[in-house]
Enzyme design. Structure first.
Site, short mmCIF file in Angstrom:
data_model
loop_
_atom_site.label_atom_id
_atom_site.label_comp_id
_atom_site.label_asym_id
_atom_site.label_seq_id
_atom_site.Cartn_x
_atom_site.Cartn_y
_atom_site.Cartn_z
N SER A 98 56.47 3.03 33.34
CA SER A 98 56.48 1.77 32.60
C SER A 98 56.98 2.00 31.18
O SER A 98 56.92 3.12 30.66
CB SER A 98 55.08 1.16 32.54
OG SER A 98 54.28 1.85 31.58
N ASP A 99 57.48 0.96 30.55
CA ASP A 99 57.73 1.03 29.12
C ASP A 99 56.36 1.02 28.42
O ASP A 99 55.33 0.71 29.03
CB ASP A 99 58.59 -0.16 28.67
CG ASP A 99 59.39 0.16 27.41
OD1 ASP A 99 58.98 1.07 26.67
OD2 ASP A 99 60.40 -0.51 27.16
#
Length: 207
Positions: A182-183
């Site tokens: 994920s960011d």
């Protein structure tokens, strides 16, 4: 060094002083070369740099398109043309992975406008022909072993919790079997993200 003084501890700053930094052209300049062989060589040099400095991957390259002046990361993305963007960034990924470093092409997907708090409305044809096309080339020709998703919502659903994007298209149609990260602080529903086979949750807390 200025960046490190702002965000790193003093011991890290002193360690970085021992390195000789190499500045590579940003993505639009690489794309403007129209030379995928040259860009693959750039990726190989990046891979050498990572081996030398003890890193095993890079959160890049950026694959999104120049869609809007409100997209503040345009310097990180190669082009407004999905075919050119895909070919150039696929070459960089092959170069980065040449000696075992990991390329994390990002931000998957539809991250062409504001990075956060943005809902994108697009039909399937436009998505596949424009916004997903560059990523398709990167994952099918660029041999990327990882990817980072975006903050963007597709409609009302965060893209990282979209089974259609993350499982059906990315892993199913394109055959991606690598690491999905994920960011930073992008995950809002861990269960839904887990159901889409996320591997690393990059949430940052004060704990």
């Amino acid at each position: 060094i200025t960046y490190c003084k702002q965000f790193a501890t003093p011991d890290v700053v002193e360690k970085i002083r021992d390195f000789v930094f190499v500045g590579y052209p940003c993505a639009p300049i690489l794309a403007a070369s129209f030379n995928d062989e040259l860009v693959e060589r750039v990726g190989r040099h990046m891979s050498e740099d990572m081996l030398y400095t003890g890193y095993n991957g890079i959160y890049g390259p950026g694959v999104n398109l120049h869609r809007s002046p409100y997209g503040g990361r345009a310097f990180e993305y190669p082009s407004e043309d999905p075919y050119l963007a895909g070919k150039i960034m696929a070459a960089e990924c092959r170069g980065i992975e040449y000696k075992g470093a990991l390329a994390y092409p990002k931000h998957f997907a539809l991250n062409e406008t504001s990075r956060m708090h943005c809902g994108v409305w697009s039909n399937e044809q436009a998505s596949r022909e424009i916004y997903l096309r560059a990523f398709e080339i990167v994952f099918t020709e660029g041999e990327a072993s990882a990817t980072m998703n975006s903050f963007t919502r597709v409609g009302t659903r965060w893209c990282g919790a979209s089974k259609e994007l993350m499982t059906d298209i990315l892993r199913g149609e394109w055959g991606f079997d690598g690491i999905y990260v994920s960011d930073w602080n992008a995950i809002k529903d861990t269960v839904k993200a887990g159901n889409c086979e996320i591997d690393i949750d990059m949430n940052v807390t004060d704990d």
